[in-house]
Structure formats: structure tokens, C-alpha cells
Motif scaffolding. Structure first.
Motif, PDB file in Angstrom:
ATOM      1  N   THR A 148       6.750  -1.896   8.912  1.00  0.00           N
ATOM      2  CA  THR A 148       5.827  -2.007  10.040  1.00  0.00           C
ATOM      3  C   THR A 148       6.002  -3.339  10.756  1.00  0.00           C
ATOM      4  OG1 THR A 148       4.232  -0.604   8.866  1.00  0.00           O
ATOM      5  CG2 THR A 148       3.398  -1.903  10.720  1.00  0.00           C
ATOM      6  N   ILE A 149       6.168  -4.405   9.990  1.00  0.00           N
ATOM      7  CA  ILE A 149       6.395  -5.729  10.590  1.00  0.00           C
ATOM      8  C   ILE A 149       7.652  -5.716  11.459  1.00  0.00           C
ATOM      9  CG2 ILE A 149       7.028  -8.122  10.047  1.00  0.00           C
ATOM     10  CD1 ILE A 149       5.113  -7.954   7.661  1.00  0.00           C
ATOM     11  N   GLN A 150       8.713  -5.103  10.959  1.00  0.00           N
ATOM     12  CA  GLN A 150       9.960  -5.032  11.723  1.00  0.00           C
ATOM     13  C   GLN A 150       9.775  -4.211  13.002  1.00  0.00           C
ATOM     14  OE1 GLN A 150      12.655  -3.479   8.796  1.00  0.00           O
ATOM     15  NE2 GLN A 150      12.641  -5.372   7.590  1.00  0.00           N
ATOM     16  N   ASP A 151       9.026  -3.096  12.900  1.00  0.00           N
ATOM     17  CA  ASP A 151       8.764  -2.283  14.094  1.00  0.00           C
ATOM     18  C   ASP A 151       7.950  -3.076  15.117  1.00  0.00           C
ATOM     19  OD1 ASP A 151      10.132  -0.040  13.413  1.00  0.00           O
ATOM     20  OD2 ASP A 151       8.382   1.160  12.889  1.00  0.00           O
ATOM     21  N   ALA A 152       6.912  -3.753  14.640  1.00  0.00           N
ATOM     22  CA  ALA A 152       6.032  -4.505  15.538  1.00  0.00           C
ATOM     23  C   ALA A 152       6.764  -5.659  16.204  1.00  0.00           C
ATOM     24  CB  ALA A 152       4.816  -5.019  14.762  1.00  0.00           C
ATOM     25  N   SER A 153       7.745  -6.219  15.523  1.00  0.00           N
ATOM     26  CA  SER A 153       8.480  -7.381  16.056  1.00  0.00           C
ATOM     27  C   SER A 153       9.314  -7.037  17.281  1.00  0.00           C
ATOM     28  CB  SER A 153       9.375  -7.968  14.958  1.00  0.00           C
ATOM     29  OG  SER A 153       8.594  -8.444  13.881  1.00  0.00           O
ATOM     30  N   LYS A 154       9.490  -5.758  17.566  1.00  0.00           N
ATOM     31  CA  LYS A 154      10.270  -5.341  18.733  1.00  0.00           C
ATOM     32  C   LYS A 154       9.488  -5.491  20.041  1.00  0.00           C
ATOM     33  CE  LYS A 154      12.569  -1.809  15.883  1.00  0.00           C
ATOM     34  NZ  LYS A 154      12.681  -0.344  15.644  1.00  0.00           N
ATOM     35  N   TYR A 155       8.178  -5.695  19.938  1.00  0.00           N
ATOM     36  CA  TYR A 155       7.326  -5.708  21.134  1.00  0.00           C
ATOM     37  C   TYR A 155       6.734  -7.095  21.338  1.00  0.00           C
ATOM     38  CZ  TYR A 155       7.823  -0.760  20.133  1.00  0.00           C
ATOM     39  OH  TYR A 155       8.343   0.482  19.860  1.00  0.00           O
ATOM     40  N   ASP A 156       6.970  -7.656  22.510  1.00  0.00           N
ATOM     41  CA  ASP A 156       6.588  -9.044  22.778  1.00  0.00           C
ATOM     42  C   ASP A 156       5.105  -9.299  22.557  1.00  0.00           C
ATOM     43  OD1 ASP A 156       9.189  -9.577  23.440  1.00  0.00           O
ATOM     44  OD2 ASP A 156       8.887  -9.399  25.609  1.00  0.00           O
ATOM     45  N   ASP A 157       4.244  -8.349  22.971  1.00  0.00           N
ATOM     46  CA  ASP A 157       2.808  -8.611  22.946  1.00  0.00           C
ATOM     47  C   ASP A 157       2.164  -8.388  21.574  1.00  0.00           C
ATOM     48  OD1 ASP A 157       3.378  -5.949  23.237  1.00  0.00           O
ATOM     49  OD2 ASP A 157       1.677  -5.502  24.548  1.00  0.00           O
ATOM     50  N   ILE A 158       2.912  -7.847  20.599  1.00  0.00           N
ATOM     51  CA  ILE A 158       2.334  -7.733  19.244  1.00  0.00           C
ATOM     52  C   ILE A 158       3.209  -8.410  18.188  1.00  0.00           C
ATOM     53  CG2 ILE A 158       0.955  -5.663  19.727  1.00  0.00           C
ATOM     54  CD1 ILE A 158       3.090  -3.976  18.436  1.00  0.00           C
ATOM     55  N   ARG A 159       4.286  -9.075  18.632  1.00  0.00           N
ATOM     56  CA  ARG A 159       5.179  -9.736  17.674  1.00  0.00           C
ATOM     57  C   ARG A 159       4.452 -10.829  16.896  1.00  0.00           C
ATOM     58  NH1 ARG A 159       9.078 -11.446  20.977  1.00  0.00           N
ATOM     59  NH2 ARG A 159      10.181  -9.446  20.787  1.00  0.00           N
ATOM     60  N   SER A 160       3.584 -11.563  17.550  1.00  0.00           N
ATOM     61  CA  SER A 160       2.899 -12.672  16.867  1.00  0.00           C
ATOM     62  C   SER A 160       2.032 -12.167  15.719  1.00  0.00           C
ATOM     63  CB  SER A 160       2.041 -13.462  17.857  1.00  0.00           C
ATOM     64  OG  SER A 160       1.001 -12.666  18.386  1.00  0.00           O
ATOM     65  N   TYR A 161       1.495 -10.963  15.873  1.00  0.00           N
ATOM     66  CA  TYR A 161       0.659 -10.396  14.804  1.00  0.00           C
ATOM     67  C   TYR A 161       1.534  -9.981  13.621  1.00  0.00           C
ATOM     68  CZ  TYR A 161      -2.624 -10.393  18.658  1.00  0.00           C
ATOM     69  OH  TYR A 161      -3.406 -10.787  19.714  1.00  0.00           O
ATOM     70  N   ALA A 162       2.701  -9.476  13.922  1.00  0.00           N
ATOM     71  CA  ALA A 162       3.651  -9.149  12.854  1.00  0.00           C
ATOM     72  C   ALA A 162       4.026 -10.405  12.073  1.00  0.00           C
ATOM     73  CB  ALA A 162       4.908  -8.506  13.455  1.00  0.00           C
ATOM     74  N   ASN A 163       4.235 -11.518  12.792  1.00  0.00           N
ATOM     75  CA  ASN A 163       4.583 -12.776  12.127  1.00  0.00           C
ATOM     76  C   ASN A 163       3.444 -13.247  11.224  1.00  0.00           C
ATOM     77  OD1 ASN A 163       7.034 -12.789  13.457  1.00  0.00           O
ATOM     78  ND2 ASN A 163       6.316 -14.104  15.125  1.00  0.00           N
ATOM     79  N   ARG A 164       2.218 -13.085  11.721  1.00  0.00           N
ATOM     80  CA  ARG A 164       1.062 -13.503  10.909  1.00  0.00           C
ATOM     81  C   ARG A 164       0.958 -12.681   9.636  1.00  0.00           C
ATOM     82  NH1 ARG A 164      -4.214 -14.011  14.683  1.00  0.00           N
ATOM     83  NH2 ARG A 164      -2.869 -13.821  16.514  1.00  0.00           N
ATOM     84  N   LEU A 165       1.191 -11.393   9.744  1.00  0.00           N
ATOM     85  CA  LEU A 165       1.135 -10.550   8.550  1.00  0.00           C
ATOM     86  C   LEU A 165       2.248 -10.940   7.581  1.00  0.00           C
ATOM     87  CD1 LEU A 165      -0.015  -8.271   6.893  1.00  0.00           C
ATOM     88  CD2 LEU A 165       1.250  -6.633   8.323  1.00  0.00           C
ATOM     89  N   GLY A 166       3.422 -11.265   8.107  1.00  0.00           N
ATOM     90  CA  GLY A 166       4.509 -11.724   7.238  1.00  0.00           C
ATOM     91  C   GLY A 166       4.136 -12.968   6.470  1.00  0.00           C
ATOM     92  N   GLU A 167       3.446 -13.885   7.118  1.00  0.00           N
ATOM     93  CA  GLU A 167       2.988 -15.104   6.441  1.00  0.00           C
ATOM     94  C   GLU A 167       1.982 -14.778   5.343  1.00  0.00           C
ATOM     95  OE1 GLU A 167       1.449 -17.407   9.638  1.00  0.00           O
ATOM     96  OE2 GLU A 167       3.427 -17.844  10.505  1.00  0.00           O
ATOM     97  N   LYS A 168       1.129 -13.791   5.613  1.00  0.00           N
ATOM     98  CA  LYS A 168       0.138 -13.401   4.603  1.00  0.00           C
ATOM     99  C   LYS A 168       0.795 -12.714   3.406  1.00  0.00           C
ATOM    100  CE  LYS A 168      -3.543 -14.964   6.632  1.00  0.00           C
ATOM    101  NZ  LYS A 168      -4.329 -16.085   6.047  1.00  0.00           N
TER     102      LYS A 168
END
Length: 604
Positions: free
Chosen positions: A477-497
Motif C-alpha cells: 500500500t505504501i508503494q502504491d500511495a507513493s505514486k501520487y504526489d498528494d498522498i505520498r507524504s502520508y505513505a512516508n509517514r506510515l513507513g516511519e511508523k
């Protein structure tokens, strides 16, 4: 009374779009079903719930179930629930054709039951406990028990219960003392008492089939000596007539909430004439009961999510209708000459409503995901895939039961707060939802028990393989979300968690490796909150990714505003809920021990 108790569009979106029900329908077991037929079934359940469940929820609270002259008297809609439940397949839905069922996917059944729970959480449990007890007989009972009891249970003519808890034992089932004494016939003599038996007796069933945990005389101590028995309220005599089986209804517990859902105290063998029939092998009763527990815990999470949903709809409607106060002007002051604004325009009210929304919809998505894992593990042919979904289900089940229950109660509390003083008054239903949902963190193993199961068993099973599999799903899901500019930052935050999660688990497991298991599990409940909150951020990111893809592809299944509302909800979750894990991690890293009993007592 609110006009609406559920957002059916969101339910269908999560069922069909996010969790892809049609993937499950590829299994041979479901060859007779397709999306269109299941849509008709779900719509029929919604119509039934609109007519026969929702209009009676307040009335059932005002007129609770009660004990009189050895019987439990319940609201007449219980009779409607059992009769129509049998006719519509609401009881038999997931059972095999051979047992008289419809072979529905668990996902579709869960969606239909969610609608019923949201409409009136006092009623579906009567059918639900009958389902659970019939499942035990079907899976582990012999042909005679199946032929004798299951058909009338699935038709709704007879009720069913699961009898675990005893007055002296509570959740500690190793202390069960109900006796089963062998006889020269095929039955055992049963004696003992069971408490907190949901749906244990009422006037709208001709008989009740109790599934009772008991200890055969001479059995080993502890959980290894517990067996499972079918103990009907009425048994068949030599002429195949129903006669009393020495099962006594002792009392009905009067409760804080769910007052229309009776909770009985049962006595077995007061005159030494209670017959019970062994289910499966001796001393395997607890194993059998817990093999059915995944379904029961999905049901608890589902029910809590449904109440949170109904409460959100009620408080949302109120906020859209209630004028109070004025919006701030650009100067930071209110204009007294300006007309009142609706409270939904106040930022703090919107914050509380959004918290309700993300908890309710996120919980529903989690419950549907668990149902999908259940379907896949039961129907796939590949052993590797079966193991994968079995492990994923086992890992998330404690959270499926706990997150909707605990956070659902908090969400309903916010809903009550939206109404202000009126929320505290019986003229409005929020106070009833607040009372009704409070039992859900206790049902089917309390939050403390679920938390110890998650940390002490599920994370460590198969050398952490289940955790590894879940992490892989989150990373997709993180990899999928990272493809979109406006939700990439949320994917990064989840990766940190995710990285923080690994550190927290490593810190706690260190105590287990040293043999300090009490310390290892002493903060299991804060860990449950920590891990569930991160898991739910994955659930919401997955929804947002699906919504984003739908917008880009120009999907007409739902409006663009609908999809954007899901992305907005994800953002809210990441801003207001996910950061709480930082403080929880601080608690979990702290090596100071404050809750383990010592020679000095600080609670006094």
C-alpha cells in the motif's frame, strides 16, 4: 430519532471496490453467487432492517427484557427477528447447502449483519448466537446431533447459545466446574451453572440448544479437561416428544445497555435429570469453542463498528439541523447582528464528527478485511496461500475485536458531545448508543485478554511470520500511495511508523527472551492501542489509494466528491490519530515498572 442509521453507499464501496468481493466469488464454493445476486440480498436485508429493526431500537431500550416466573420475557420483535431470520437466510447464510445453508461468502454475510447491527443492535445477537452454536454442531458433532438440532436452529424455530462463563470463573475457563457424569446410555448427566448467556431464553423459540463447556468426572485439571456438550432446554423422549431437560432459567441480568438483548443465568441439573450429549472427542471442548471464536470476534468488531456508524449518522443529522452561535469574522470577532450558524460549521464540531467518521468507516473496513481473509483461507486451494491468509487473520483478529469496541465507544462519546446537553437526554438516541456500545470491549474476551493474545501469542507465532506477512501487505500500500504526489507524504509517514513498530516490538520481546513474561505483557493494552492505530492508518491509506485511482480513471461508481471525502478522511486520521502512537511508544519504551504487584501495595 435519527432518520438514517447507515451510509449504504460507503458500505458497498468498501465491500466491492476496496476489498473486491468479486475476488472471493471466484472460488468454487460460491459458483452460484455473483455481485448482482448478493446486491439483491444486501438490499433485501436493508429493507427488512428499515421496517422491522430500526423503528424499534428505542422501544426495546425503554422496555427491557426481564425475568418472570422462570422465564425471560422479551420484545415481540425478537420473534420477528428469529422467524424472518430463518426465512431470509440471515441465520443459515454461510452454512453449506448440505446443512440447509446458502453458502454465502463471509464478506457478504458480514455486510448484511452490519446493516442489522446498525439498525438495532439489540436484535441480531439472538440469531448470531444461534449461528455460533449451530456451527459447533455442524463442524464437530456427529450425524445424529446434526440431524436432530441443526435444521430447526437454522430455520429460527429453535434458539442456540454458547455457555462458557461460570459465577466463580469469569474469563478463567480453566476454572470451569460444571460436571458431566457418564451414564450407561449415550448421554451424560450435566450439573452446574452458567452466567452471562446471551439470548439464553425467551418466549419466541420453541426450544434452546445450549453448547455447554463442562468437565467429565475424573478429567484432568485446567483447560485440558474441558469437554463440549449439546444440552437442550427440552429433549426428545422415547416418543420423540419434547420434554423438560432440567435446564432452569434462574435470572436475567439487568444491564447498562443492550437492554433488549437478554443475558441469562442458567442452571443445569437441579433435579439431577439434565442430559447432555458429547460433541466430538472428550477433553477437546475448549479447542472446539475457540476454533469458532474468530467468527465471534469478527461479529463483536462488526457490532461495535455498526453502533459507531449509527451514532455518527445521528449526530451528523443533528449538527446539520441545529443552529447555535456565529462564525468568527475575519477580525476574529463574532458579529451579533449576523444570524446563527448551524453547528456543523464550527471547527470543533467538525473535528468531533470527523473523528466519528474515521473510526466508524475505518472499523467497518477492518471488519470486512478480516471477513475476506476468512473466505480466502477457507476456499483457496494453494497451501501457501491458505497459510498466508490464516496467519494474517489470526494476527488481526484481536484488533478486529478491540479497535472498533474501544475507539467506537470514544467515537460515540464524541457524538454525544456534538449534541451538547441534549446528548445527555433520553429524548435523543446518542445516550443509548453510548450505553449500548460499552459492553463491546468486554464481549468475547476483554480488551486486556485480546491485548495479551496479540502481543504474547499472535506476534510471536510461527517465529513472527504473521507480522512479516502483514508488514508486506502494508508495504504494498505504501508503494502504491507513493505514486501520487498528494498522498505520498502520508505513505512516508506510515513507513516511519513501521520502523517505530519494529523498535517497540524488539524492546518488548527482549523481556520475553529473558523469561520476564509478566513484564513483557504488563503493557499489552497500550501496545494494542499503538499497533491498532498504525494498522488503521494502513486501512485508511488503502482506502485513499483506491479513491485516488478511481478519480484518475474517471470511475462513475461514485461521485468525485465521494472519493475526495475518503481521501480527506485519511488525511484527518493521519493528523489527529496516528501521532498518538509517538506518546504510546514512549510508554512502551519506558523500562520503569509500575503495574506489577509487589510486596508493597500502592492501591489502597
Amino acid at each position: 430519532m435519527a432518520d438514517k442509521y447507515i451510509d449504504i453507499e460507503t458500505l458497498k464501496y468498501l465491500l466491492y471496490d476496496v476489498h473486491q468481493l468479486e475476488e472471493v466469488l471466484d472460488a468454487d464454493r460460491f459458483v452460484d453467487h455473483d455481485k448482482e445476486s448478493l446486491e439483491l440480498f444486501i438490499d433485501a436485508v436493508k429493507d427488512f432492517s428499515d421496517r422491522e429493526l430500526f423503528p424499534f431500537i428505542k422501544e426495546m431500550d425503554d422496555h427491557p427484557a426481564y425475568y418472570k416466573d422462570g422465564e425471560i420475557i422479551v420484545h415481540e420483535q425478537v420473534g420477528v427477528m428469529m422467524k424472518k431470520g430463518g426465512e431470509m437466510g440471515l441465520i443459515s447464510g454461510t452454512f453449506d447447502y448440505d446443512a440447509g445453508g446458502l453458502q454465502l461468502p463471509m464478506m457478504a454475510y458480514t455486510a448484511s449483519a452490519f446493516i442489522q447491527d446498525a439498525a438495532n443492535n439489540h436484535l441480531p445477537g439472538y440469531a448470531g448466537l444461534t449461528i455460533g452454536s449451530a456451527e459447533l454442531i455442524v463442524h464437530f458433532g456427529n450425524k445424529e446431533l446434526n440431524d436432530k438440532y441443526v435444521p430447526k436452529m437454522l430455520s429460527g424455530e429453535w434458539g442456540g447459545t454458547m455457555c462458557l462463563t461460570e459465577p466463580q470463573a469469569g474469563s478463567s475457563l480453566s476454572d470451569v466446574v460444571t460436571k458431566a457424569i457418564p451414564t450407561d446410555s449415550e448421554y451424560y448427566k450435566i450439573s452446574g451453572q452458567k452466567i452471562f448467556i446471551s439470548g439464553g431464553d425467551h418466549q419466541y423459540a420453541d426450544n434452546f440448544v445450549h453448547l455447554v463447556l463442562a468437565r467429565i468426572e475424573g478429567a484432568p485439571a485446567g483447560t485440558k479437561g474441558i469437554s463440549l456438550f449439546v444440552v437442550p432446554k427440552k429433549r426428545f423422549d422415547d416418543k420423540d416428544d419434547l420434554v423438560s431437560n432440567d435446564v432452569t432459567t434462574v435470572a436475567d441480568f439487568q444491564k447498562l445497555g443492550q437492554k433488549g438483548y437478554c443475558t441469562t443465568h442458567l442452571g443445569f441439573g437441579d433435579t439431577n435429570d439434565c442430559h447432555g450429549w458429547l460433541v466430538g472427542e472428550a477433553h477437546q471442548g475448549l479447542k472446539y469453542m475457540f476454533m469458532m471464536m474468530n467468527g465471534a470476534r469478527i461479529a463483536v468488531g462488526r457490532g461495535a463498528a455498526a453502533i459507531a456508524t449509527a451514532a455518527y449518522q445521528a449526530s451528523l443529522q443533528y449538527a446539520k439541523e441545529r443552529p447555535q452561535g456565529r462564525k468568527l469574522t475575519s477580525t476574529g470577532k463574532k458579529n451579533p447582528e449576523q444570524g446563527q450558524t448551524l453547528i456543523i460549521n464550527h471547527p470543533d464540531v467538525r473535528r468531533m464528527l470527523m473523528q466519528q467518521k474515521v473510526v466508524a468507516e475505518g472499523s467497518l473496513s477492518l471488519v470486512l478485511l478480516a471477513s475476506k481473509y476468512f473466505d480466502l483461507k477457507e476456499t483457496l486451494q494453494d497451501k501457501v496461500e491458505i497459510e498466508k491468509y490464516s496467519l494474517l487473520l489470526e494476527l488481526i483478529i484481536p484488533m478486529v475485536k478491540t479497535y472498533p469496541s474501544e475507539m467506537g465507544a470514544e467515537a460515540v462519546s464524541n457524538g454525544l458531545q456534538v449534541l451538547g446537553g441534549y446528548g445527555f437526554c433520553t429524548d435523543f438516541i446518542l445516550q443509548q448508543y453510548y450505553r449500548d456500545i460499552r459492553i463491546f470491549p468486554i464481549y468475547e474476551g476483554t480488551t486486556g485478554i485480546q491485548s495479551q493474545d496479540l502481543l504474547g501469542r499472535k506476534l510471536l507465532m510461527e517465529n513472527g511470520k504473521a507480522l512479516q506477512l502483514l508488514t508486506e501487505e502494508v508495504m504494498k500500500t505504501i508503494q502504491d500511495a507513493s505514486k501520487y504526489d498528494d498522498i505520498r507524504s502520508y505513505a512516508n509517514r506510515l513507513g516511519e511508523k513501521l520502523q517505530l513498530t519494529q523498535k517497540v516490538i524488539g524492546s518488548l520481546v527482549a523481556y520475553a527472551k529473558k523469561g520476564d513474561f509478566e513484564r513483557f505483557l504488563s503493557d499489552a493494552t497500550p501496545f494494542m492501542e499503538f499497533f491498532s492505530t498504525i494498522t488503521m492508518s494502513w486501512i485508511w491509506l488503502e482506502i485513499a489509494v483506491n479513491a485516488k485511482k478511481s478519480i484518475i480513471s474517471g470511475s462513475k461508481n461514485h461521485s468525485e466528491d465521494f472519493y475526495e471525502s475518503k481521501i480527506h478522511a485519511m488525511r484527518f486520521y493521519f493528523k489527529y490519530e496516528l501521532p498518538k502512537t509517538t506518546g504510546l511508544a514512549e510508554i512502551l519504551f519506558d523500562n520503569e515498572v509500575l503495574t506489577i504487584a509487589t510486596e508493597k501495595e500502592f492501591l489502597g
